[in-house]
Enzyme design. Structure first.
Site, short mmCIF file in Angstrom:
data_model
loop_
_atom_site.label_atom_id
_atom_site.label_comp_id
_atom_site.label_asym_id
_atom_site.label_seq_id
_atom_site.Cartn_x
_atom_site.Cartn_y
_atom_site.Cartn_z
N LYS A 85 0.83 -1.21 0.00
CA LYS A 85 0.00 0.00 0.00
C LYS A 85 0.87 1.27 0.00
O LYS A 85 0.66 2.17 -0.80
CB LYS A 85 -0.95 -0.01 1.22
N THR A 86 1.87 1.29 0.89
CA THR A 86 2.77 2.45 0.95
C THR A 86 3.53 2.57 -0.37
O THR A 86 3.67 3.67 -0.92
CB THR A 86 3.78 2.28 2.11
N ASP A 130 -1.40 6.44 6.48
CA ASP A 130 -1.47 5.01 6.76
C ASP A 130 -2.41 4.79 7.96
O ASP A 130 -2.60 5.71 8.76
CB ASP A 130 -0.05 4.51 7.10
N THR A 179 -5.88 -1.54 6.95
CA THR A 179 -5.98 -2.99 7.00
C THR A 179 -7.41 -3.37 7.42
O THR A 179 -7.78 -4.52 7.39
CB THR A 179 -5.00 -3.57 8.03
N ARG A 238 6.52 -8.17 1.45
CA ARG A 238 7.44 -7.81 2.54
C ARG A 238 8.03 -9.07 3.17
O ARG A 238 9.22 -9.12 3.50
CB ARG A 238 6.73 -6.97 3.61
P1 ADP Z 1 2.17 -1.99 3.18
O1 ADP Z 1 2.22 -0.48 3.12
O2 ADP Z 1 0.95 -2.56 2.50
O3 ADP Z 1 2.35 -2.54 4.56
P2 ADP Z 1 4.68 -1.80 1.70
O4 ADP Z 1 4.24 -0.89 0.59
O5 ADP Z 1 5.49 -1.19 2.79
O6 ADP Z 1 3.41 -2.56 2.32
O7 ADP Z 1 5.45 -3.01 1.00
C1 ADP Z 1 6.38 -3.82 1.69
C2 ADP Z 1 7.56 -4.14 0.82
O8 ADP Z 1 7.16 -5.10 -0.14
C3 ADP Z 1 8.09 -2.95 0.02
O9 ADP Z 1 9.20 -2.39 0.62
C4 ADP Z 1 8.45 -3.51 -1.33
O10 ADP Z 1 9.83 -3.79 -1.39
C5 ADP Z 1 7.70 -4.82 -1.42
N1 ADP Z 1 6.60 -4.75 -2.37
C6 ADP Z 1 5.32 -4.41 -2.09
N2 ADP Z 1 4.54 -4.52 -3.18
C7 ADP Z 1 5.33 -4.94 -4.19
C8 ADP Z 1 5.09 -5.26 -5.57
N3 ADP Z 1 3.88 -5.16 -6.10
N4 ADP Z 1 6.14 -5.64 -6.32
C9 ADP Z 1 7.37 -5.77 -5.77
N5 ADP Z 1 7.66 -5.50 -4.46
C10 ADP Z 1 6.66 -5.09 -3.68
#
Ligand code: ADP
Length: 361
Positions: A85-86, A130, A179, A238
């Site tokens: 998401k981030t 977030d 979430t 992640r």
């Molecule tokens: P969330 O905000 O949903 O908790 P993040 O955006 O922080 O998740 O993603 C976690 C890690 O996963 C990121 O640092 C990135 O390296 C990896 N990641 C997330 N989505 C992808 C994607 N679609 N393709 C490749 N790597 C991804």
């Protein structure tokens, strides 16, 4: 063109501090290594693997907004932690070629915290909040007006002489991530023009993500090993990146030129991670339901107390993957393990547990 990423408020800190102390697979808890993840984070929609349907639509909305030279409509991102998401919010800012600001709802304690950010946004900025389900009501009210009218209501003075002034804010794009979509108020939801719902990544997407990350980390991984690692990564990028780094450590120390299936087997065994990507704690949750509650149903609160967790943590971080993996079911009467959970844990189903078999899959 401006392109600047800023952490407006140290928003993630509170999440880190309040996150439970659990194993490396639990993606809600940023680990030190994740901070070094910057290089692995996709920067463009092309690099952002998987989630194809969602991405294709987003590409259309971004192109249309750019062609009209308008800010993108407010964007609502829903999905379990670690799914991107981030990352997607940053990608959107980059694709739009605009500034990016980030915070999280728990860091916005007072309306002035939000005002402090909104008064510094530039035209079309992507402003990422977030955990938006945790916004305080007063801040949410302020956000409504900012999202709708691009104005801030600001109260000056106190008591009877207090008056409200409206401060204009440049058109911006709010990206709210959660979430727990069920905990976001409907007035807030209704102000988002675009909703993206993340699902756990497919096996082939996970493999592609692992291979991409391995390339960036300059680590050789065999094809079979990438596929095996993908299976143990809970459909969560992640988690995949974390496991990849740990497996890189094992291969280095065991003097293997690449990450092989043998290295993975050894590494995952040592980390107590099984073939479905469950850690000891996940297995304990399932075992608890089987051993203490005859396979369920058991209410979320009772279960949370039994395993020493909060209901929120149980629902947000453990259950989604256990359900997705087909090991747990949510029923109106409570949580139940499935037949598959018995088989996976190698626990025979007793007559008592079979009483529930009508509900098992
Ligand atoms: P969330 O905000 O949903 O908790 P993040 O955006 O922080 O998740 O993603 C976690 C890690 O996963 C990121 O640092 C990135 O390296 C990896 N990641 C997330 N989505 C992808 C994607 N679609 N393709 C490749 N790597 C991804």
């Amino acid at each position: 063109m401006k392109k600047r990423a800023e952490t407006a408020v140290p928003g993630k800190t509170e999440t880190e501090e309040t996150a439970p102390e659990k194993g490396i697979l639990h993606p809600e808890k940023p680990l030190a290594d994740d901070e070094r993840d910057a290089g692995l984070r996709p920067k463009t929609l092309k690099e952002f693997l998987g989630q194809t349907a969602m991405k294709d639509n987003l590409r259309v909305f971004i192109t249309a907004a750019k062609e009209r030279r308008e800010s993108l409509d407010h964007l609502f991102l829903i999905g379990p932690p670690g799914l991107g998401k981030t990352t997607l919010a940053q990608v959107v800012a980059r694709e739009l070629d605009v500034d990016f600001k980030v915070t999280s709802a728990p860091a916005l304690e007072k309306p002035k915290d939000l005002a402090g950010i909104l008064t510094t946004v530039t035209e079309k900025t992507v402003f990422f909040i977030d955990e938006i389900h945790r916004l305080k009501p007063a801040i949410e009210e302020m956000l409504y007006i900012a999202m709708e009218d691009y104005e801030l209501d600001w109260i000056i003075g106190q008591g009877p002489s207090a008056r409200t002034i409206r401060i204009p804010v440049p058109p911006f794009t709010l990206v709210g991530a959660t979430t727990k979509a069920g905990n976001v108020s409907s007035p807030l939801i209704s102000r988002f023009g675009i909703t993206c719902r993340f699902s756990f990544y497919e096996q082939q997407d996970m493999e592609a993500i692992i291979k991409r990350s391995a390339g960036i980390l300059k680590t050789a991984i065999e094809g079979d090993a990438a596929s095996m690692l993908a299976k143990s990564s809970r459909g969560t990028p992640r988690v995949a990146n974390r496991l990849l780094r740990r497996m890189r450590d094992f291969s280095q120390v065991l003097r293997s030129p690449s990450i092989t299936c043998a290295i993975l087997e050894e590494g995952l065994k040592r980390l107590e991670i099984d073939t479905l990507g469950l850690e000891r704690y996940d297995r304990e949750i399932l075992r608890m339901i089987i051993e203490r509650y005859r396979g369920g149903p058991v209410g979320a609160e009772t279960l949370a107390i039994s395993v020493g967790e909060t209901v929120d943590t149980l629902e947000d971080y453990y259950e989604p993957y256990l359900i997705q993996a087909g090991l747990l079911q949510r029923t109106p009467r409570g949580r139940m393990v499935t037949d598959y959970a018995y088989r996976h844990l190698n626990i025979p189903q007793t007559a008592a547990s079979n009483e529930n078999s009508g509900f098992l899959i």
